[in-house]
Design an enzyme around this catalytic site. Structure first.
Site, PDB file in Angstrom:
ATOM      1  N   HIS A  71      18.155  31.662  48.472  1.00  0.00           N
ATOM      2  CA  HIS A  71      19.221  32.663  48.617  1.00  0.00           C
ATOM      3  C   HIS A  71      19.406  33.380  47.302  1.00  0.00           C
ATOM      4  CE1 HIS A  71      23.097  34.439  49.628  1.00  0.00           C
ATOM      5  NE2 HIS A  71      22.760  34.222  50.883  1.00  0.00           N
TER       6      HIS A  71
ATOM      7  N   ASP B 249      20.525  30.816  57.614  1.00  0.00           N
ATOM      8  CA  ASP B 249      19.652  31.123  58.746  1.00  0.00           C
ATOM      9  C   ASP B 249      18.912  29.902  59.267  1.00  0.00           C
ATOM     10  OD1 ASP B 249      20.165  33.883  58.756  1.00  0.00           O
ATOM     11  OD2 ASP B 249      18.884  34.104  57.005  1.00  0.00           O
TER      12      ASP B 249
HETATM   13  N1  COA Z   1       9.971  29.217  49.942  1.00  0.00           N
HETATM   14  C1  COA Z   1       9.261  28.908  48.842  1.00  0.00           C
HETATM   15  N2  COA Z   1       9.478  29.466  47.636  1.00  0.00           N
HETATM   16  C2  COA Z   1      10.465  30.371  47.532  1.00  0.00           C
HETATM   17  C3  COA Z   1      11.253  30.734  48.630  1.00  0.00           C
HETATM   18  C4  COA Z   1      10.983  30.109  49.873  1.00  0.00           C
HETATM   19  N3  COA Z   1      11.687  30.429  50.967  1.00  0.00           N
HETATM   20  N4  COA Z   1      12.176  31.646  48.240  1.00  0.00           N
HETATM   21  C5  COA Z   1      11.970  31.866  46.930  1.00  0.00           C
HETATM   22  N5  COA Z   1      10.932  31.107  46.492  1.00  0.00           N
HETATM   23  C6  COA Z   1      10.416  31.037  45.128  1.00  0.00           C
HETATM   24  C7  COA Z   1       9.638  32.284  44.780  1.00  0.00           C
HETATM   25  O1  COA Z   1       8.274  32.159  45.114  1.00  0.00           O
HETATM   26  C8  COA Z   1       9.868  32.372  43.283  1.00  0.00           C
HETATM   27  O2  COA Z   1       9.037  31.420  42.648  1.00  0.00           O
HETATM   28  P1  COA Z   1       8.340  31.732  41.243  1.00  0.00           P
HETATM   29  O3  COA Z   1       9.507  31.935  40.287  1.00  0.00           O
HETATM   30  O4  COA Z   1       7.539  30.514  40.977  1.00  0.00           O
HETATM   31  O5  COA Z   1       7.543  32.980  41.451  1.00  0.00           O
HETATM   32  C9  COA Z   1      11.300  31.883  43.109  1.00  0.00           C
HETATM   33  O6  COA Z   1      11.534  31.035  44.245  1.00  0.00           O
HETATM   34  C10 COA Z   1      12.348  33.007  43.066  1.00  0.00           C
HETATM   35  O7  COA Z   1      12.140  33.874  44.176  1.00  0.00           O
HETATM   36  P2  COA Z   1      12.797  35.339  44.314  1.00  0.00           P
HETATM   37  O8  COA Z   1      12.070  36.099  45.381  1.00  0.00           O
HETATM   38  O9  COA Z   1      12.890  35.975  42.962  1.00  0.00           O
HETATM   39  O10 COA Z   1      14.243  34.988  44.762  1.00  0.00           O
HETATM   40  P3  COA Z   1      15.287  36.004  45.403  1.00  0.00           P
HETATM   41  O11 COA Z   1      16.619  35.577  44.956  1.00  0.00           O
HETATM   42  O12 COA Z   1      14.902  37.411  45.183  1.00  0.00           O
HETATM   43  O13 COA Z   1      15.043  35.722  46.969  1.00  0.00           O
HETATM   44  C11 COA Z   1      15.262  35.344  49.242  1.00  0.00           C
HETATM   45  C12 COA Z   1      15.956  35.354  47.863  1.00  0.00           C
HETATM   46  C13 COA Z   1      16.256  34.898  50.278  1.00  0.00           C
HETATM   47  C14 COA Z   1      14.763  36.760  49.574  1.00  0.00           C
HETATM   48  C15 COA Z   1      14.044  34.365  49.196  1.00  0.00           C
HETATM   49  O14 COA Z   1      14.488  33.085  48.842  1.00  0.00           O
HETATM   50  C16 COA Z   1      13.256  34.334  50.505  1.00  0.00           C
HETATM   51  O15 COA Z   1      12.366  35.167  50.720  1.00  0.00           O
HETATM   52  N6  COA Z   1      13.581  33.365  51.405  1.00  0.00           N
HETATM   53  C17 COA Z   1      12.940  33.272  52.706  1.00  0.00           C
HETATM   54  C18 COA Z   1      13.537  34.288  53.655  1.00  0.00           C
HETATM   55  C19 COA Z   1      14.957  33.981  54.081  1.00  0.00           C
HETATM   56  O16 COA Z   1      15.264  32.838  54.420  1.00  0.00           O
HETATM   57  N7  COA Z   1      15.809  34.995  54.104  1.00  0.00           N
HETATM   58  C20 COA Z   1      17.197  34.888  54.531  1.00  0.00           C
HETATM   59  C21 COA Z   1      18.145  34.930  53.376  1.00  0.00           C
HETATM   60  S1  COA Z   1      19.801  34.616  53.870  1.00  0.00           S
END
Ligand code: COA
Length: 379
Positions: free
Chosen positions: A261, A315
């Site tokens: 998140h 979710d």
């Molecule tokens: N599974 C595995 N690794 C994950 C992950 C997941 N669901 N979500 C983030 N990471 C990892 C990334 O690969 C990254 O790793 P790194 O630093 O080694 O490259 C790190 O965590 C940070 O990710 P980042 O994309 O910068 O975090 P964010 O705050 O921008 O992303 C989300 C938040 C929700 C977009 C992201 O966690 C995600 O895509 N989750 C899955 C989709 C989801 O459940 N969405 C609903 C949100 S309510």
């Protein structure tokens, strides 16, 4: 004025709100100062939470009765809208159905452009009351069934399930869906709420702002995750496969849906409650499969990812919870909208009451000192 580019507006404060407060570090969420856990522990109705968000205080018994009667009165769709839904392609994405129908509703409203607080609350009640009717009608029609008329004697959660499935739902299913609606009602400045505020910032009408919010919620990085969680659970197939699935997914650097998140770097407080609700519903319906796979997936994923601040988000358990009460995969994101309409409209009321056009800037990185070449001279 800040000259720094902040991608994704991460950490930028763009408005004041007194609706919901998120404490991402500690995994807490409050509506008008009340911790969300208290609503669920006390079986608060979604309608009470909506009243609290719109009016700034909880309703008295008679105010709540009156409010619920008003919502029940607004549930049926005008003939023109009901007819239009019959003409939609059966294959349409229900999120597009909802987005289109909300836009259509503006044409059937006698006073869509009056931005006074009373009129905004009237429109908000109409939107909130009709989201379930729109979705359930479309869902019935695409199965070749007639829409089920809303019932005035049922709560918002119970009536939604009743219209979707054509039968009165069990008490644990109603409790679970009501809790789901309560927990997703508002969540700070998320992408769809911001989208709604941007539209309202131009003083455009509430229907337009909500249409845009639904468009924003549709994306997989926002409201589109539960169907993907469900697809993951289906792929895993059985709890004992969860460990291997997670290991392989992480080796391939894939993201696990329903994990992580932008704000919560610990447990999402909503996920914790939804886990219990999903467990209860699994017991009521006797269908424990999806809950058990989800639980195994959560344990396998969090044990590897917690050190990076990645835990299950809202979710994650939404998927098995909604699936078990008869909400099909493609109605999960629209069901998120059924709840979040409360928060969107609350933020819109705030935006209209204290408006400033939302107009940030872009950093220009394109070519400079170029010249126009007449079409005849271009190579
Ligand atoms: N599974 C595995 N690794 C994950 C992950 C997941 N669901 N979500 C983030 N990471 C990892 C990334 O690969 C990254 O790793 P790194 O630093 O080694 O490259 C790190 O965590 C940070 O990710 P980042 O994309 O910068 O975090 P964010 O705050 O921008 O992303 C989300 C938040 C929700 C977009 C992201 O966690 C995600 O895509 N989750 C899955 C989709 C989801 O459940 N969405 C609903 C949100 S309510």
């Amino acid at each position: 004025m800040a000259d720094q580019l902040i991608k994704g507006l991460e950490g930028v404060i763009v408005a004041q709100t007194s609706s919901s407060k998120i404490d991402g570090q500690n995994g807490r969420l409050f509506y008008r100062g009340v911790p969300i856990e208290e609503f669920v522990e006390n079986n608060a109705l979604y309608e009470e939470v909506v009243y609290l968000l719109w009016h700034g205080r909880l309703p008295t018994r008679s105010e709540l009765d009156q409010f619920m009667a008003q919502l029940a009165e607004e549930r049926p769709l005008p003939e023109g809208i009901a007819e239009a839904i019959r003409e939609y392609p059966r294959s349409a994405d229900p999120m597009v159905v909802l987005r289109t129908t909300v836009s259509l509703m503006a044409m059937y409203d006698e006073n869509p452009d009056d931005l006074s607080p009373d009129n905004l609350r009237r429109i908000a009640a109409r939107l909130l009351a009709r989201f379930p009717t729109i979705l359930a009608a479309f869902h019935r029609l695409r199965q070749g069934l007639e829409p089920v008329a809303p019932r005035k004697d049922l709560t918002h959660a119970a009536n939604y399930l009743y219209m979707l499935n054509g039968e009165e739902p069990g008490p644990r299913s109603v409790e679970g869906v009501n809790a789901y609606l309560v927990l997703l009602a508002d969540h700070g400045m998320n992408a769809s709420t911001f989208t709604a505020r941007v539209v309202a910032g131009t003083q455009a009408d509430m229907y337009g702002a909500i249409t845009a919010a639904i468009a924003s919620l549709k994306g997989p990085l926002h409201g589109g995750a539960p169907p993907r969680v469900m697809a993951t659970l289906e792929k895993i197939g059985s709890p004992e496969n969860a460990e291997r699935f997670v290991e392989e997914a992480l080796e391939r650097h894939e993201r696990i849906m329903g994990i992580g998140h932008r704000v919560y770097k610990t447990w999402d407080p909503r996920a914790k409650i939804l886990r219990e609700m999903a467990r209860n519903i699994a017991e009521e319906t006797g269908n424990r499969k999806w809950f058990e796979i989800a639980h195994a997936l959560e344990q396998a994923a969090v044990s590897r990812l917690a050190s990076k601040g990645l835990y299950t988000n809202v979710d994650f358990y939404t998927a098995p919870l909604l699936y078990s009460v008869g909400v099909p995969v493609d109605l999960m994101t629209p069901t998120f909208a059924v709840s979040r309409i409360a928060g969107w409209t609350t933020h819109l009321m705030e935006q209209y009451a204290d408006n400033r056009l939302i107009r940030p800037r872009a950093e220009y990185v394109g070519p400079v000192d170029e010249h126009y070449i007449p079409v005849e001279q271009r190579g």
